[in-house]
Structure formats: structure tokens, C-alpha cells
Design a protein around this motif. Sequence first.
Motif, short mmCIF file in Angstrom:
data_model
loop_
_atom_site.label_atom_id
_atom_site.label_comp_id
_atom_site.label_asym_id
_atom_site.label_seq_id
_atom_site.Cartn_x
_atom_site.Cartn_y
_atom_site.Cartn_z
N GLU A 47 0.85 -1.19 0.00
CA GLU A 47 0.00 0.00 0.00
C GLU A 47 0.88 1.24 0.00
O GLU A 47 1.75 1.40 0.87
N SER A 50 -0.50 7.03 -0.73
CA SER A 50 -1.79 7.60 -1.11
C SER A 50 -2.95 6.71 -0.69
O SER A 50 -4.11 7.06 -0.84
N HIS A 52 -3.41 3.59 -1.97
CA HIS A 52 -3.73 2.66 -3.05
C HIS A 52 -2.71 1.52 -3.06
O HIS A 52 -1.54 1.74 -2.73
N GLU A 86 -10.01 -0.71 -11.47
CA GLU A 86 -8.76 -0.81 -10.71
C GLU A 86 -8.24 0.57 -10.31
O GLU A 86 -7.10 0.70 -9.86
N LYS A 87 -9.06 1.56 -10.43
CA LYS A 87 -8.64 2.94 -10.22
C LYS A 87 -8.03 3.17 -8.85
O LYS A 87 -7.10 3.96 -8.68
N TYR A 88 -8.54 2.47 -7.84
CA TYR A 88 -8.07 2.69 -6.47
C TYR A 88 -7.10 1.61 -5.99
O TYR A 88 -6.70 1.62 -4.83
N GLY A 89 -6.75 0.67 -6.88
CA GLY A 89 -5.74 -0.29 -6.48
C GLY A 89 -6.03 -1.72 -6.90
O GLY A 89 -7.14 -2.07 -7.29
N GLY A 110 -12.19 -0.13 -7.21
CA GLY A 110 -12.47 1.11 -7.92
C GLY A 110 -13.69 1.80 -7.35
O GLY A 110 -14.19 1.42 -6.28
N PRO A 111 -14.20 2.79 -8.03
CA PRO A 111 -15.32 3.58 -7.49
C PRO A 111 -16.62 2.81 -7.33
O PRO A 111 -17.53 3.28 -6.64
#
Length: 311
Positions: A47, A50, A52, A86-89, A110-111
Motif C-alpha cells: 500500500e 496515497s 492505493h 482498478e482505479k483505487y488499487g 475502484g469507485p
Amino acid sequence: MGKFDIFKRYENNPIITRDHIPYRCNTVFNAAACEFNGKIVLLLRVEDVSGHSHLTLAYSDDGYNFKIEKKPWIMPSNEEPYAIYEKYGVEDPRITKIGDTYYITYVAFGPYGPRIGLGFTKDFTTFTRIGFSSETDNKDGVLFPEKINGKYYLIDRPGGMAGTGGSLWITESFDLIHWGNAKVLLSPEPGWGNYKLGASTPPIKTDEGWLLLYHGVRKTAGGNLYRVGAILLDLEKPWKVIRYTPHFIFAPRELYERIGDVPNVVFPCGWIVKNNKVLIYYGAADTYICVAETKLQMILENCTAIPRDCY
């Protein structure tokens, strides 16, 4: 090791902390494990600062001392249809070898929430995404290490994030792309895993059935408590539970498991089984990587509960 513990923790735990990662990060935890070219490979969830996550490789000759790659291996995709999910990891990988191919399941975050991603490698140099094996609000995907009656099988946990589920499910596929015919394997019960369950390690084949570890989460006044049990499935009908542990077999005890970003967590994502010896690699308090050892037979002996529908 306590009188009734079946797992012996490595005396030099944690074996990997953020100080071992050769670049800036917050924590490292929840690592997949396999053997490749005579070495034990860990695929670490790292991690960043940020918040993520991405996945980084580490290699070992002895299973305890690891050399960590200088840069991440699997980052969130910037190409669709993967990028938005996968925007957030990318998180919590598991590795299953089928033939000469190493399949990697992971959580795409993701969102719209978490969902299970699936890809493969043959050399731990290149990684190819296959697709998503679930919709969102699903985690803890583990793939069986061989086809059964011509089908791939995968265990997952839909609904646990929204508080509407928390059961272990099994689903099947002919091609690793289209998944269906889902069935419930095991649901939370009053006691040590009363909130939600999740598959921890990919199944291994034993003479008695498919064996895997799973985690059970109990809601307490002090927050969630993550502990570990085991479940044994039929070799030819993997949706059929033969036995499971009515109690946990591994739980937070040490300070490095009790104190961290998420306290009171032991979370295996990988194990190495050689003969009767088992090494489990687990995240501790969402902050460290640790290892513990037991005998395969000791896990099997603790699978004593029979599902109600088998009475």
C-alpha cells in the motif's frame, strides 16, 4: 507456540515490513505464494502513501528470507475495460498453478467497489489480464489447481463489503471468462466467524478432499477480529462440503498481529505444502508479512464439523 496452537510462528516474524520495500510505501501485507524455478515466490500487496495498493514480487531460497524486487510488478491498469475498476488499487492476490501457467486472482478496487480480477503469467516477468470473474462487492477469489470434470472452479465471497452476505460461494467456468452456476459452500454462524467468511488460500488436493484455509470475521465492541479456519471439499463435487473446522485454528496473538493499521488481523493469502509440512504466509494487522508452520495432518484433524445438510 501455546499448548493448543497447531501453528508455530517463525521466531523472526515479521519477515517483511515496509522498511524492506526498496521504495516509499505505507505497509506491506497479504501475499500470495508459490514455487517457481526452485524458489519460493511471494506476490506482495504494497500500500503506497496515497492509500492505493499494487503488487510486488519477492523471492526466497529458504522461505524466510526474501529479496524484494526494486519496483512494482502489477499496477492498476490504465487501459479499459480494467482501468475504471482498478482505479483505487489491486489487492490481496492468490496464485494457482495449472500446468505450466500461474494464474493470479486479485481484488480490483475502484469507485464501484471491489471485484475479482484474473490474469496469468508463465515467467513472472509478463502478466496478462484475462478478465473479471465477478461483479462488484466481491472479494477473496481462489482458483482450484486443476480442472474438475472439464470445468474450472473458483471460490469467492460476494456481498461481504455491503454487509448483505459474507458466505463462501463456488462458481464454475469452461473458459475462465464466463462464470456461473454459483452455489453456497459455507455461511457465517454464531461464534468466531459470525459476520463474514472469505477464502484465504487456494485449495490443495489431499487424499481426503480439497483443503483450503478460510478467514472468519467476528464483530466485537473493539472492531472486527479476523481468524482462520479450514474447510474440506469433495474431490469430484467441490461444491460439497465434507467437513470444516467448528472453531478457529489460527488467531491474532502477538503484538505485530494485534497492533497495526487494522488491528487484530491474521490473513493468509498463500501457503507452501511440501510432504506433510505447511508454511502459511499471512498479513498481520494489515501492516506486515509473517510466516507460520504446521503439519498438514493437524489441519485435517481439526476439520471435524459436518454440514447440517449431511446429517
